[in-house]
Structure formats: structure tokens, C-alpha cells
Write an enzyme that holds these catalytic residues in place. Sequence first.
Site: not given
Length: 259
Positions: A9-11, A95, A97, A213, A235
Site C-alpha cells: 500500500n503505497w498510500k 483503511h 486512514e 510496521s 512504508g
Amino acid sequence: MKRYIAAANWKMNKNVPESLEFTRQLTKYLLNIRRTDVILCPPFTSLFNIGEILNKTDIYLGAQNLHQADSGAFTGEISADMLKSAHCKYVILGHSERRHIFKETDAVIHEKLLKALEYGLKPILCLGETLEQREQNKTLEVLKKQYDSAFNNVPESALNNCVIAYEPVWAIGTGVVATPDQAAEAHREIRKLVATQYTDSAANNMRILYGGSVKPGNADELIATDDIDGFLIGGASLEVDSFGAIVQSVENFMEKQEK
Ligand code: 13P
């Protein structure tokens, strides 16, 4: 044996040239991966072009969101049909976010899940508690509420096309990873929810990913944890080396299981 997943997931990261460069490098890096379903979820602007590259590989394309309507006056939104036509096979829904920053409710996420299924997109439904909810011992209650709402009235025949991701909000982008015990407990409870609503076999077949993470340094331990069937990676999915190393951890685990 069910196939495990490593999903990136590159966001809101990587412009079009950066996305294409990453994808070209990744396809070379992953040539020997056969047992793991690898999914890339870039921003909308890169979907079509990445899809053209991935169509010649075994790597799947996913989006990070969709709108629950078929089409219409929804400035700034994107539909399931548009995602399909841009080569998407999967879509991340719910998600944290989206839930917390963009105030998406359980009801809206449910509508989105139904819309994804209607268009033949495979939803990756995210569930997870905040730190405050965990500290108040509300984790299982929160997971149940999010799960029940999302899967309300979803027929068992659609479950093969669904993936669930457990993403504790306190572990996302913080470097604080859930311990294997914490993750195992949440995953076990989510699987029980599926078994209660459907059947044991539906629950066993459901792929439940862990996100929060995940890094090359903790992937081996997490993937060997009961009830974890893969990862949703933020990330560490932004660099080919770190994402590739995590995919390799999943692949190595699958290879060992075969023996
Ligand atoms: P990080 O891997 O950066 O913690 O993000 C996890 C995530 O939100 C994946 O959807």
C-alpha cells in the site's frame, strides 16, 4: 494450500515515473516468486500504466479506495468500473486512514465492499483498533463491530474473493509492531467471526493479512505466526529492496510448508 499474500500500500507516494521505475525493477526482483500472491496498490494516477506492465506478470494490481456509487456527480471520486478498466483486481477498503482522516463510517465501507464485489474487484477489508481502544480492552469489540458491518448480508459464495487485513492503528507508520501474540489473538478472533457467520471452511480459507510496521527484520517471525496469511505493507513497500525482502520471507515460509 491457500496462497499467502504480500500487498504493497503505497498510500499517497510516488508520481507516475517513480511508480513505473519501481514496477520495472520489482518485476525483475521477483522473477523467482511462485507461491505468494504479490499485490501493488499505487495511487490512482499510476494504476493504468502499472497495470499494463503487470498484465504480463503474475503480480496483481490493486487500488486504495473506491466510491460506492456506479457513477455520477461525485467530484474527486473514482468508481469500481474505472478501477476495473485500469486493470485493478483488488481494492483496499476501510483503511484506518480512510476511517479516521476521511471519516468513512462502517456503513459506507459496507456499501463500498458490496460495490467492489458487484464489479468483480476483490476487497481487502481493513480492520483495527486504536491505542485508546486497546488500552480500554475494547479490541475484540471494535473488530467485531467493523467486521459485522462490512460483511452484513455478503453471501458465502463471495468470500473467496475477499481478503481481510488486521491493521492495529497504533502500529501503522509508527515502527511499533504488534507482537506475534497480539497479532495471533486478533487474527484468531477475526477468523472466529468468519466461522460464526459462515462455516469453518470459509474461515480457514479466508486470507487474513497483518499490517502495521512490517519490515524485512520482523517479517520472518510474523509470517510464521498462527493465523497470519500475509501482509499489507506501507512504508517498507516503497523501496524495491525492502518490499522484495518481505515478499521473499513469505515465499520462503510457503516453500517450507510444502515440504
Ligand atoms: P506501515 O507499514 O507504514 O506501518 O503501514 C501499514 C499500512 O497502513 C498498510 O496499509
